[in-house]
Design a protein around this motif. Sequence first.
Motif, PDB file in Angstrom:
ATOM      1  N   ALA A 197       8.554  37.374  21.022  1.00 21.45           N
ATOM      2  CA  ALA A 197       7.846  36.311  21.737  1.00 21.45           C
ATOM      3  C   ALA A 197       6.724  36.936  22.571  1.00 21.45           C
ATOM      4  CB  ALA A 197       8.845  35.578  22.635  1.00 21.45           C
ATOM      5  N   PRO A 198       5.765  36.124  23.026  1.00 21.63           N
ATOM      6  CA  PRO A 198       4.677  36.669  23.834  1.00 21.63           C
ATOM      7  C   PRO A 198       5.163  37.394  25.099  1.00 21.63           C
ATOM      8  CG  PRO A 198       4.105  34.471  23.072  1.00 21.63           C
ATOM      9  CD  PRO A 198       5.536  34.700  22.672  1.00 21.63           C
ATOM     10  N   ASP A 199       6.326  37.009  25.616  1.00 20.95           N
ATOM     11  CA  ASP A 199       6.844  37.701  26.808  1.00 20.95           C
ATOM     12  C   ASP A 199       7.695  38.921  26.452  1.00 20.95           C
ATOM     13  OD1 ASP A 199       9.172  36.610  25.812  1.00 20.95           O
ATOM     14  OD2 ASP A 199       9.590  35.338  27.558  1.00 20.95           O
ATOM     15  N   GLY A 200       7.754  39.268  25.153  1.00 21.06           N
ATOM     16  CA  GLY A 200       8.485  40.467  24.739  1.00 21.06           C
ATOM     17  C   GLY A 200       9.918  40.198  24.354  1.00 21.06           C
ATOM     18  N   ASN A 201      10.392  38.963  24.571  1.00 21.23           N
ATOM     19  CA  ASN A 201      11.778  38.661  24.205  1.00 21.23           C
ATOM     20  C   ASN A 201      11.938  38.632  22.687  1.00 21.23           C
ATOM     21  OD1 ASN A 201      13.307  38.434  26.584  1.00 21.23           O
ATOM     22  ND2 ASN A 201      12.216  36.528  27.069  1.00 21.23           N
ATOM     23  N   PRO A 202      13.139  38.989  22.232  1.00 20.20           N
ATOM     24  CA  PRO A 202      13.358  39.058  20.789  1.00 20.20           C
ATOM     25  C   PRO A 202      13.297  37.705  20.093  1.00 20.20           C
ATOM     26  CG  PRO A 202      15.201  40.059  21.979  1.00 20.20           C
ATOM     27  CD  PRO A 202      14.280  39.481  23.002  1.00 20.20           C
TER      28      PRO A 202
ATOM     29  N   LYS B 241      11.351  31.059  22.279  1.00 18.57           N
ATOM     30  CA  LYS B 241      12.043  29.787  22.522  1.00 18.57           C
ATOM     31  C   LYS B 241      11.572  28.775  21.486  1.00 18.57           C
ATOM     32  CE  LYS B 241      12.566  30.542  27.463  1.00 18.57           C
ATOM     33  NZ  LYS B 241      11.442  31.479  27.723  1.00 18.57           N
ATOM     34  N   GLU B 242      12.352  27.714  21.310  1.00 20.06           N
ATOM     35  CA  GLU B 242      12.162  26.819  20.174  1.00 20.06           C
ATOM     36  C   GLU B 242      10.709  26.393  19.960  1.00 20.06           C
ATOM     37  OE1 GLU B 242      15.086  23.801  19.997  1.00 20.06           O
ATOM     38  OE2 GLU B 242      13.926  22.609  18.563  1.00 20.06           O
ATOM     39  N   HIS B 243      10.008  26.004  21.015  1.00 23.34           N
ATOM     40  CA  HIS B 243       8.647  25.488  20.823  1.00 23.34           C
ATOM     41  C   HIS B 243       7.569  26.514  21.156  1.00 23.34           C
ATOM     42  CE1 HIS B 243      10.386  21.650  19.971  1.00 23.34           C
ATOM     43  NE2 HIS B 243      11.030  21.656  21.134  1.00 23.34           N
ATOM     44  N   ASP B 244       7.977  27.729  21.461  1.00 20.85           N
ATOM     45  CA  ASP B 244       7.000  28.776  21.791  1.00 20.85           C
ATOM     46  C   ASP B 244       6.415  29.400  20.541  1.00 20.85           C
ATOM     47  OD1 ASP B 244       7.305  28.441  24.419  1.00 20.85           O
ATOM     48  OD2 ASP B 244       8.348  30.339  24.815  1.00 20.85           O
ATOM     49  N   GLU B 245       5.209  29.924  20.692  1.00 18.75           N
ATOM     50  CA  GLU B 245       4.627  30.618  19.545  1.00 18.75           C
ATOM     51  C   GLU B 245       5.316  31.975  19.356  1.00 18.75           C
ATOM     52  OE1 GLU B 245       0.607  32.209  19.921  1.00 18.75           O
ATOM     53  OE2 GLU B 245       0.727  31.792  22.067  1.00 18.75           O
ATOM     54  N   THR B 246       5.103  32.549  18.182  1.00 18.47           N
ATOM     55  CA  THR B 246       5.651  33.866  17.857  1.00 18.47           C
ATOM     56  C   THR B 246       4.511  34.864  17.968  1.00 18.47           C
ATOM     57  OG1 THR B 246       7.187  32.809  16.345  1.00 18.47           O
ATOM     58  CG2 THR B 246       6.850  35.170  16.050  1.00 18.47           C
ATOM     59  N   ALA B 247       4.744  35.966  18.672  1.00 11.52           N
ATOM     60  CA  ALA B 247       3.665  36.950  18.863  1.00 11.52           C
ATOM     61  C   ALA B 247       3.641  37.987  17.744  1.00 11.52           C
ATOM     62  CB  ALA B 247       3.822  37.633  20.216  1.00 11.52           C
TER      63      ALA B 247
ATOM     64  N   GLY C 270       1.371  46.129  24.602  1.00 18.20           N
ATOM     65  CA  GLY C 270       2.634  46.847  24.493  1.00 18.20           C
ATOM     66  C   GLY C 270       3.662  46.190  23.598  1.00 18.20           C
ATOM     67  N   LEU C 271       3.330  45.024  23.016  1.00 20.93           N
ATOM     68  CA  LEU C 271       4.328  44.340  22.179  1.00 20.93           C
ATOM     69  C   LEU C 271       4.631  45.126  20.907  1.00 20.93           C
ATOM     70  CD1 LEU C 271       3.307  40.574  22.513  1.00 20.93           C
ATOM     71  CD2 LEU C 271       5.157  41.782  23.681  1.00 20.93           C
ATOM     72  N   GLY C 272       3.607  45.799  20.363  1.00 20.26           N
ATOM     73  CA  GLY C 272       3.837  46.629  19.175  1.00 20.26           C
ATOM     74  C   GLY C 272       4.850  47.725  19.477  1.00 20.26           C
ATOM     75  N   HIS C 273       4.682  48.384  20.634  1.00 25.39           N
ATOM     76  CA  HIS C 273       5.647  49.422  21.042  1.00 25.39           C
ATOM     77  C   HIS C 273       7.055  48.829  21.162  1.00 25.39           C
ATOM     78  CE1 HIS C 273       3.300  52.989  21.800  1.00 25.39           C
ATOM     79  NE2 HIS C 273       2.425  52.343  22.548  1.00 25.39           N
ATOM     80  N   THR C 274       7.151  47.677  21.831  1.00 33.71           N
ATOM     81  CA  THR C 274       8.466  47.061  22.066  1.00 33.71           C
ATOM     82  C   THR C 274       9.139  46.711  20.743  1.00 33.71           C
ATOM     83  OG1 THR C 274       7.654  46.134  24.126  1.00 33.71           O
ATOM     84  CG2 THR C 274       9.638  45.126  23.222  1.00 33.71           C
ATOM     85  N   LEU C 275       8.364  46.129  19.832  1.00 35.16           N
ATOM     86  CA  LEU C 275       8.954  45.693  18.562  1.00 35.16           C
ATOM     87  C   LEU C 275       9.332  46.883  17.689  1.00 35.16           C
ATOM     88  CD1 LEU C 275       9.667  43.170  16.895  1.00 35.16           C
ATOM     89  CD2 LEU C 275       7.362  43.243  15.929  1.00 35.16           C
ATOM     90  N   LEU C 276       8.493  47.922  17.684  1.00 37.70           N
ATOM     91  CA  LEU C 276       8.813  49.092  16.851  1.00 37.70           C
ATOM     92  C   LEU C 276      10.061  49.805  17.399  1.00 37.70           C
ATOM     93  CD1 LEU C 276       7.920  50.675  14.366  1.00 37.70           C
ATOM     94  CD2 LEU C 276       6.540  52.130  15.855  1.00 37.70           C
ATOM     95  N   ARG C 277      10.137  49.887  18.733  1.00 40.10           N
ATOM     96  CA  ARG C 277      11.331  50.504  19.342  1.00 40.10           C
ATOM     97  C   ARG C 277      12.572  49.723  18.928  1.00 40.10           C
ATOM     98  NH1 ARG C 277       9.908  49.801  24.448  1.00 40.10           N
ATOM     99  NH2 ARG C 277       8.323  51.412  24.323  1.00 40.10           N
ATOM    100  N   ARG C 278      12.462  48.398  18.933  1.00 40.08           N
ATOM    101  CA  ARG C 278      13.612  47.567  18.554  1.00 40.08           C
ATOM    102  C   ARG C 278      13.997  47.760  17.092  1.00 40.08           C
ATOM    103  NH1 ARG C 278      12.327  41.835  19.287  1.00 40.08           N
ATOM    104  NH2 ARG C 278      13.405  41.464  17.346  1.00 40.08           N
ATOM    105  N   PHE C 279      12.972  47.841  16.238  1.00 41.01           N
ATOM    106  CA  PHE C 279      13.249  48.077  14.820  1.00 41.01           C
ATOM    107  C   PHE C 279      14.051  49.369  14.643  1.00 41.01           C
ATOM    108  CE2 PHE C 279      11.549  50.588  11.174  1.00 41.01           C
ATOM    109  CZ  PHE C 279      12.296  49.965  10.176  1.00 41.01           C
TER     110      PHE C 279
END
Length: 156
Positions: free
Chosen positions: A47-52, A55-61, A88-97
Amino acid sequence: MFLPQDDVDRVMSVMEQAFPPEFGEAWNRRQVSDSLSLSGTHLGLIAPDGNPRPKEHDETAGFFLSRSVLDEEELLLFAIAPDHRRKGLGHTLLRRFIEEARARGIRRLFLEMRRSNPAGVLYAAHGFEAVGIRPRYYRTPAGERLDAISQELIIA
Ligand SMILES: CC(C)(COP(=O)(O)OP(=O)(O)OC[C@H]1O[C@@H](n2cnc3c(N)ncnc32)[C@H](O)[C@@H]1OP(=O)(O)O)[C@@H](O)C(=O)NCCC(=O)NCCS
């Protein structure tokens, strides 16, 4: 009106804007939904706030799509939508992967990217190393040929 989106809608909302059209890297809806129906396919959203989970109506980052076989996993697609880059979202998502793959018992991660993709800096920051080159593998509509770089990260 906002309608709840399923995972394929969320992936496509990012896919349609994230990949430069000249390289033909984006997948269509059918490819995404077929891939998600295969066992061993893993999808991660951000999500735009970095959450995995947006929320239902929020956009996907952004999202990743990967496929594991035994103890190896290939990162097939990885993208952050243009409006959400360099935060920093790329870093967050890659770390999660990487963490999710490790938790599944994966020992080797790999991916293929076109030479000079800025994503290479991000992958290197997380320890990926170039292990092979397919010379002139990608062809742009303008006829330019670009090398594919294979990268791997051992996480065992
Ligand atoms: C690559 C991508 C996922 C990066 O997402 P992002 O959210 O902007 O990444 P981050 O903000 O976490 O930045 C990560 C680091 O990557 C590098 N980076 C990202 N975009 C860059 C760019 N355009 N130029 C140079 N370096 C870049 C930087 O080192 C950056 O760290 P910094 O901002 O602290 O300098 C995003 O640009 C993207 O979706 N690109 C198109 C799709 C794609 O090519 N995917 C990879 C296919 S192999």
